[in-house]
Design an enzyme around this catalytic site. Structure first.
Site, PDB file in Angstrom:
ATOM      1  NE  ARG A 148      -4.224  -1.357  -0.200  1.00 26.23           N
ATOM      2  CZ  ARG A 148      -4.292  -2.392  -0.997  1.00 26.23           C
ATOM      3  NH1 ARG A 148      -3.243  -2.748  -1.730  1.00 26.23           N
ATOM      4  NH2 ARG A 148      -5.406  -3.103  -1.083  1.00 26.23           N
ATOM      5  CG  HIS A 199      -3.730  -0.208  -6.772  1.00 29.22           C
ATOM      6  ND1 HIS A 199      -4.017   0.443  -5.598  1.00 29.22           N
ATOM      7  CD2 HIS A 199      -3.657  -1.529  -6.446  1.00 29.22           C
ATOM      8  CE1 HIS A 199      -4.132  -0.435  -4.618  1.00 29.22           C
ATOM      9  NE2 HIS A 199      -3.912  -1.643  -5.113  1.00 29.22           N
ATOM     10  CD  GLU A 220      -3.410   3.706  -5.150  1.00 26.61           C
ATOM     11  OE1 GLU A 220      -4.498   3.088  -5.317  1.00 26.61           O
ATOM     12  OE2 GLU A 220      -2.351   3.131  -4.895  1.00 26.61           O
TER      13      GLU A 220
END
Length: 351
Positions: free
Chosen positions: A264, A312, A293
């Site tokens: 993360r 991601h 993000e």
């Protein structure tokens, strides 16, 4: 006790073949699945579906009617924390939700549901399903860094054939440190060892692991780094891991370390990472996750010559829906047999 009939509602897009796989787990299972109420997938394993999709008021009512009949949910409603909060409060029969994400704790936390609100409701994640694609991506990042792929791409774009060639580094014989020796970390270690690397790493419960040279907790991370040629982070975002990779940790790395993050983004102080890239402690960074993000357009990470930005997506694969459905079916069998469910989300620490 588990009800005689167990009603499973499919809350997210899923191919019919996988729905039938769930139905086949046990005759006592009734599966509620109306694909017309679910947004179409834009790509394989698109759990959110097309954002342009809208239900009519009648369809919206029907969607929640189905979910409120369920003892078990496959996916969060609308794949949002708000959907999770609503169903937890509106469905008194609900006993278990299986999340599509490996790091479902973040969504549970964002839902605002506390441990009291989650009493009697189990939430499991898809942790482990994504271990292989994440490990393969980590290997890509390591190889990119050792084989100077960023510099090669720059030379190719400029049509430069250097007079003095720069030899790349050998992965074989190098040492890797993995933060988080869970399923993802261990799969990464397996691939790394196949490439000839030795591996050390961190784990919440410190214990000997076959094939791993040294294991410590995160507090001992700085002691592992002076020997590392590459570092892969697989840790989730929790209060205890936030900004773990700070200036002190990057300073403990030896010059030229390759850094990969598939955990993360909150685990990394991005300013400290940029400084480490600037002073040579980190020679290359392969990043799939970020503190914010989507990554803001003004982030210097976008244009850094020795950074790979991935949106991601490293956990994704064309086989993800099948793998999650297979995992869910195994969990459903355990649920029906009143056995322990794996990968339960901690309702206090959201891990």
């Amino acid at each position: 006790m588990t009800p005689v009939e167990t009603v499973v509602a499919i809350a997210v897009p899923l191919e019919a073949e996988h729905v039938e796989r769930i139905r086949a787990v046990d005759p006592s299972v009734t599966v509620l699945y109306e694909p017309g109420l679910l947004p179409p997938e834009r790509y394989p394993a698109d759990h959110t579906g097309d954002p342009a999709f809208r239900r009519t008021p009648e369809q919206e009512e029907r969607y929640w009617e189905l979910l409120n009949q369920a003892h078990v949910l496959y996916g969060f409603p609308n794949e949002t924390p708000d959907g999770l909060a609503r169903i937890a409060r509106s469905n008194p029969h609900l006993r278990w939700i299986h999340a599509m994400a490996a790091g479902a704790g973040g969504s549970v936390k964002a839902s605002g549901l506390d441990a009291g609100a989650l009493t009697g409701l189990k939430i499991t994640s898809s942790a482990g399903v994504h271990a292989l694609p994440l490990a393969e991506f980590s290997a890509l990042g390591i190889l990119n860094g050792f084989k100077r792929s960023a510099e090669l791409a720059q030379d190719q774009a400029a049509k430069v054939w250097p007079e003095v060639r720069t030899p790349p580094r050998l992965v074989n014989g190098s040492h890797l440190v993995i933060t988080g020796l869970g399923e993802i970390g261990l799969e990464t270690a397996r691939i790394a060892r196949a490439l000839g690397m030795t591996v050390s790493g961190t784990k919440r419960t410190v214990e000997a692991i076959g094939g791993i040279e040294a294991v410590t907790d995160n507090a001992g991370l700085a002691g592992l780094l002076p020997m590392a040629d590459a570092v892969v982070n697989t840790l989730p975002g929790t209060p205890s891991t936030e900004m773990l990779f700070n200036r002190e940790i990057f300073a403990a790395m030896k010059p030229g370390t390759v850094f990969v993050n598939v955990g993360r983004g909150t685990v990394v102080d991005e300013e400290a990472l940029l400084e480490a890239l600037g002073n040579g402690q980190v020679s290359y960074a392969c990043l799939d996750v970020f503190a914010v993000e989507p990554l803001p357009a003004d982030s210097p990470l976008w244009s850094h010559p020795r950074v790979m930005v991935s949106p991601h997506t490293s956990a994704l694969s064309t086989e993800e829906n099948r793998l999650i459905a297979e995992r869910f079916c195994g969990n459903l069998r355990a649920f029906l047999d009143d056995d322990e469910l794996p990968h339960l989300v901690d309702p206090v620490h959201f891990y």
